[in-house]
Structure formats: C-alpha cells, structure tokens
Design an enzyme around this catalytic site. Structure first.
Site, PDB file in Angstrom:
ATOM      1  N   CYS A 114       0.816  -1.227   0.000  1.00  0.00           N
ATOM      2  CA  CYS A 114       0.000   0.000   0.000  1.00  0.00           C
ATOM      3  C   CYS A 114       0.845   1.272   0.000  1.00  0.00           C
ATOM      4  CB  CYS A 114      -0.943   0.008   1.193  1.00  0.00           C
ATOM      5  SG  CYS A 114      -2.146  -1.316   1.116  1.00  0.00           S
ATOM      6  N   HIS A 252      -3.424   7.638   1.941  1.00  0.00           N
ATOM      7  CA  HIS A 252      -3.793   6.289   1.512  1.00  0.00           C
ATOM      8  C   HIS A 252      -5.167   5.978   2.086  1.00  0.00           C
ATOM      9  CE1 HIS A 252      -3.909   2.106   0.744  1.00  0.00           C
ATOM     10  NE2 HIS A 252      -3.647   1.726   1.978  1.00  0.00           N
ATOM     11  N   ASN A 282      -9.968  -0.122  -0.224  1.00  0.00           N
ATOM     12  CA  ASN A 282      -8.499  -0.021  -0.226  1.00  0.00           C
ATOM     13  C   ASN A 282      -7.964  -0.574  -1.555  1.00  0.00           C
ATOM     14  OD1 ASN A 282      -5.757  -0.260   0.168  1.00  0.00           O
ATOM     15  ND2 ASN A 282      -5.908  -1.124   2.219  1.00  0.00           N
TER      16      ASN A 282
HETATM   17  O1  UT7 Z   1      -3.590  -0.663   3.603  1.00  0.00           O
HETATM   18  C1  UT7 Z   1      -2.895  -1.523   4.433  1.00  0.00           C
HETATM   19  C2  UT7 Z   1      -3.202  -1.280   5.818  1.00  0.00           C
HETATM   20  N1  UT7 Z   1      -4.392  -1.955   6.256  1.00  0.00           N
HETATM   21  C3  UT7 Z   1      -5.122  -1.369   7.135  1.00  0.00           C
HETATM   22  O2  UT7 Z   1      -4.854  -0.238   7.444  1.00  0.00           O
HETATM   23  C4  UT7 Z   1      -6.228  -2.115   7.823  1.00  0.00           C
HETATM   24  C5  UT7 Z   1      -6.090  -1.924   9.313  1.00  0.00           C
HETATM   25  N2  UT7 Z   1      -7.119  -2.554  10.103  1.00  0.00           N
HETATM   26  C6  UT7 Z   1      -8.417  -2.182  10.062  1.00  0.00           C
HETATM   27  O3  UT7 Z   1      -8.799  -1.347   9.271  1.00  0.00           O
HETATM   28  C7  UT7 Z   1      -9.372  -2.779  11.065  1.00  0.00           C
HETATM   29  O4  UT7 Z   1      -8.639  -3.467  12.049  1.00  0.00           O
HETATM   30  C8  UT7 Z   1     -10.410  -3.740  10.434  1.00  0.00           C
HETATM   31  C9  UT7 Z   1     -11.412  -2.937   9.579  1.00  0.00           C
HETATM   32  C10 UT7 Z   1      -9.716  -4.769   9.577  1.00  0.00           C
HETATM   33  C11 UT7 Z   1     -11.203  -4.457  11.528  1.00  0.00           C
HETATM   34  O5  UT7 Z   1     -11.826  -3.511  12.381  1.00  0.00           O
HETATM   35  P1  UT7 Z   1     -11.757  -3.709  13.964  1.00  0.00           P
HETATM   36  O6  UT7 Z   1     -12.567  -2.627  14.567  1.00  0.00           O
HETATM   37  O7  UT7 Z   1     -10.300  -3.798  14.331  1.00  0.00           O
HETATM   38  O8  UT7 Z   1     -12.516  -5.079  14.153  1.00  0.00           O
HETATM   39  P2  UT7 Z   1     -11.979  -6.428  14.825  1.00  0.00           P
HETATM   40  O9  UT7 Z   1     -10.968  -7.074  13.962  1.00  0.00           O
HETATM   41  O10 UT7 Z   1     -11.645  -6.156  16.245  1.00  0.00           O
HETATM   42  O11 UT7 Z   1     -13.286  -7.314  14.804  1.00  0.00           O
HETATM   43  C12 UT7 Z   1     -14.417  -6.978  15.626  1.00  0.00           C
HETATM   44  C13 UT7 Z   1     -15.485  -8.004  15.411  1.00  0.00           C
HETATM   45  C14 UT7 Z   1     -14.986  -9.440  15.585  1.00  0.00           C
HETATM   46  O12 UT7 Z   1     -16.019 -10.172  16.221  1.00  0.00           O
HETATM   47  P3  UT7 Z   1     -15.931 -10.543  17.799  1.00  0.00           P
HETATM   48  O13 UT7 Z   1     -14.658 -11.317  17.942  1.00  0.00           O
HETATM   49  O14 UT7 Z   1     -15.874  -9.204  18.495  1.00  0.00           O
HETATM   50  O15 UT7 Z   1     -17.160 -11.308  18.047  1.00  0.00           O
HETATM   51  C15 UT7 Z   1     -14.832  -9.948  14.178  1.00  0.00           C
HETATM   52  O16 UT7 Z   1     -14.971 -11.331  14.063  1.00  0.00           O
HETATM   53  O17 UT7 Z   1     -15.983  -7.931  14.069  1.00  0.00           O
HETATM   54  C16 UT7 Z   1     -15.958  -9.242  13.474  1.00  0.00           C
HETATM   55  N3  UT7 Z   1     -15.734  -9.086  12.052  1.00  0.00           N
HETATM   56  C17 UT7 Z   1     -16.733  -8.908  11.173  1.00  0.00           C
HETATM   57  N4  UT7 Z   1     -18.065  -8.837  11.321  1.00  0.00           N
HETATM   58  C18 UT7 Z   1     -18.803  -8.634  10.230  1.00  0.00           C
HETATM   59  C19 UT7 Z   1     -14.554  -9.061  11.390  1.00  0.00           C
HETATM   60  N5  UT7 Z   1     -14.768  -8.870  10.068  1.00  0.00           N
HETATM   61  C20 UT7 Z   1     -16.103  -8.772   9.920  1.00  0.00           C
HETATM   62  C21 UT7 Z   1     -16.936  -8.566   8.797  1.00  0.00           C
HETATM   63  N6  UT7 Z   1     -18.256  -8.496   9.007  1.00  0.00           N
HETATM   64  N7  UT7 Z   1     -16.446  -8.396   7.551  1.00  0.00           N
END
Ligand code: UT7
Length: 325
Positions: A114, A252, A282
């Site tokens: 990225c 980005h 992204n």
């Molecule tokens: O360009 C390269 C750099 N990449 C990035 O900058 C991405 C960086 N990371 C992020 O943007 C975020 O961490 C994410 C968008 C990937 C995830 O957001 P988050 O607020 O960190 O969510 P999380 O991973 O803590 O997940 C929270 C909950 C989990 O459920 P439980 O364990 O709380 O029950 C996940 O299983 O959301 C669940 N979850 C989803 N639910 C519905 C994860 N993905 C999904 C989904 N739909 N697609």
C-alpha cells in the site's frame, strides 16, 4: 542552477464493475453496517475477468499524460507501484512502456504494497533530481481482488481494484530566484520484523501460487495510526513547515478511522482531506493517485497548493511526500 521535479499531470481509472457492501453481504457473513461503520467503505470496483493490472494502469497513464500535455514518446522513466503484476516477471511497467509506444529510457516495478505509490514517487524524485531522467510516469495500480480469500470476512470486504498515475518532470531552475519547489521531500521507511502482520501467503519461490491476503487487522491499525503520525511530523519538520501550511491531505485510503486519526494529529479541518475510501475501498498502491486525481479534476486542488501524501502497508512499509501541485 539546480533541478526540481514537479507533478505536471494526473489520471486514474476504476474498473466498471461496482460491488456494494450489500452485494458482499449476500455471499459473505457480514453486513453493510459493519463494513461502513468500521471502515467508511460503501463499495469497491472489481476488475473483470481478463482485465489486468496493466490494463487499468495504461488508462490511468494515458489520462495523466493528456492532462500534463506530454506525449508518451517523451516519457523516459516509468515506475509502477504494484503488488499484483500481470506476470511474475517481467515488470508490469515494461508492458505499459510497450503499450504507450515508448521505446527508450527505463521501466520497472516497485513492491511496497500500500506504500507503493509513495515509494515509487520517492525513487523517481531522486532520479530526476540526479539528472538521470527528464519525464517520468509514476503509477500505482493493483487488482487486489485477485488475492482475496472469500472465506475470510476480516479481509475480503476491505479491498478493491484501481489505478492512478502522475507525470513527474524535471525542470532546471535558478536556485537564487523564486520557484515553488515542486516535490519538496519524500520520506520512506520499512520494518521487516513486522512482515507477518500483513502478507500474502503465496509466492513464486515458496508455493508457486499467488496466495491470499492475511492480516492481523487490529495490530496493523495500531501501527498505521502511530507510524503515519510520525512520518507526517518528519515530513513537515524536514521542510520547516507547520500543519497549518498544508492545503490538502491526500492519504492512503485504507480505513476512514485511520485517516481521521491522522487528521486529528495534524489538527486539520476535515474539508482539507481528500476522502475516497467510501467509493473504492483499499486499492493499495492506487489509492493516493486515485484520490489526488479526484480532487484535481473536481477543482478542489489548485496549482500551487501544498499537498501532504502518506501511506502505510505490508512490510510494514510507510512513507510520506510533500509537494506543491
Ligand atoms: O492498507 C494496508 C493497511 N491496512 C489497514 O490499514 C487495515 C487496518 N485494520 C483495520 O482497518 C481494522 O482493524 C479492520 C477494519 C480490519 C477491523 O476492524 P476492527 O474494529 O479492528 O474489528 P476487529 O478485527 O476487532 O473485529 C471486531 C469483530 C470481531 O467479532 P468478535 O470477535 O468481536 O465477536 C470480528 O470477528 O468484528 C468481526 N468481524 C466482522 N463482522 C462482520 C470481522 N470482520 C467482519 C466482517 N463483518 N467483515
């Protein structure tokens, strides 16, 4: 006398096929609300079967050349930031060189995921200032939809395909007279000890497959917030500038919440930030030139405006560039 490098044109391209959050919710265990509230993404574009990274890049490059008023034959350097080359080798850049009808100079790819556009811009800026080349195309182009694991809802909803390009030209200036400086500085970093936080689990020398994206989202998020804050501070300090001097933040586009945190750090008004993540998710190396092109062509960014561009991605890699448009 001295040489400066200037951004003289931009262009971009998004594939026609739009995939909304609602479309994804039909085939993945997710919801429109989850995707939008956690990321700011509403939709992404996916390349059609047979539509490759170089096809998207070529259209973006042609539009950038037209905008700059430069003929493809005059381009003597093409650098493509991409993680999804058409072929394992040669570089996607040489295919673009051929398709532009350009038969001299050099063309190569840069792999910084990225951060690919910032890395490519940094390399080109140095090469132009060293007097090695005169007219360059810097392209960020990716088809990350080809690396998505549809069984992994934590990553498959986050990425889209697209391409953006800028023309960068070298100009001889009298350093004692006024000139706007063009690209003021670029700053690139990496830390390989964090390569397992965001990677693709394939590769020519390991599995002989392309593999799928794997990400520790929360940790990548945490590093993005701190590393982007640090690199934008570094870029401003290197030029003796303050956050109020920036006309536009062109970040980005990975996650609106990451962008919001950089904006807070910079104490910038939200209407000085170019935000496109809702429209194409992204797009990896393509996202900064896609955002730049949007704001230049809708009239927000004007000649002479000071732009701060920043990115972070797999590697981890991160970087920033300050430039007068
Ligand atoms: O360009 C390269 C750099 N990449 C990035 O900058 C991405 C960086 N990371 C992020 O943007 C975020 O961490 C994410 C968008 C990937 C995830 O957001 P988050 O607020 O960190 O969510 P999380 O991973 O803590 O997940 C929270 C909950 C989990 O459920 P439980 O364990 O709380 O029950 C996940 O299983 O959301 C669940 N979850 C989803 N639910 C519905 C994860 N993905 C999904 C989904 N739909 N697609």
């Amino acid at each position: 006398m001295g040489i400066i490098s200037k951004l003289t044109g931009c262009g971009s391209y998004l594939p026609k096929n739009v995939v909304t959050n609602a479309d994804l919710a039909k085939k993945v265990d997710t919801s429109e609300e989850w995707i939008f509230s956690r990321t700011g993404i509403k939709q992404r574009h996916h390349a059609a079967v047979g539509e490759n990274t170089s096809d998207l890049a070529l259209i973006a490059a042609e539009r950038a050349l037209l905008h700059a008023g430069v003929n493809g034959h005059d381009v003597d350097l093409i650098v493509v930031g991409t993680t999804t080359p058409d072929r394992t080798f040669p570089a996607t850049a040489v295919r673009i060189q051929k398709n532009l009808g350009c038969d001299h100079g050099a063309a190569f790819d840069v792999q910084a995921v990225c951060s690919g556009f910032i890395y490519a811009l940094s390399i080109v800026d140095s090469m132009l200032k060293a007097g090695q080349f005169k007219t360059a195309l810097v392209i960020g182009a990716d088809t990350l939809s080809r690396l998505l694991n549809w069984e992994d809802r934590t990553t498959c909803v986050l990425f889209g395909d697209g391409a953006g390009a800028v023309v960068v030209q070298a100009f001889e200036v009298d350093t004692n007279s006024f000139h706007d400086g063009g690209i003021l500085s670029t700053h690139i970093h990496s830390d390989g000890s964090m390569e397992d936080l965001l990677y693709c689990d394939g590769g020519p020398s390991t599995t002989q497959t392309t593999g799928y994206i794997t990400m520790s989202g929360k940790e990548v998020f945490r590093h993005a917030v701190t590393k982007l804050a640090s690199v934008v501070t570094e870029a401003l300090a290197a030029n003796n500038l303050k956050d109020i001097d920036i006309d536009w933040l062109v970040p980005h586009q990975a996650n609106k919440r990451i962008i919001d945190s950089t904006v807070k750090k910079l104490n910038m008004p939200k209407d000085k930030v170019v935000l496109t993540v809702h429209d194409h998710a992204n797009t990896s190396a393509a996202s900064i030139p896609l955002a730049l092109d949007r704001a230049v062509h809708d009239g927000r960014i004007k000649r002479g405006d000071l732009l701060l561009m920043e990115a972070m991605g797999g590697g981890l890699t991160w970087g920033a560039a300050l430039a007068r448009w």
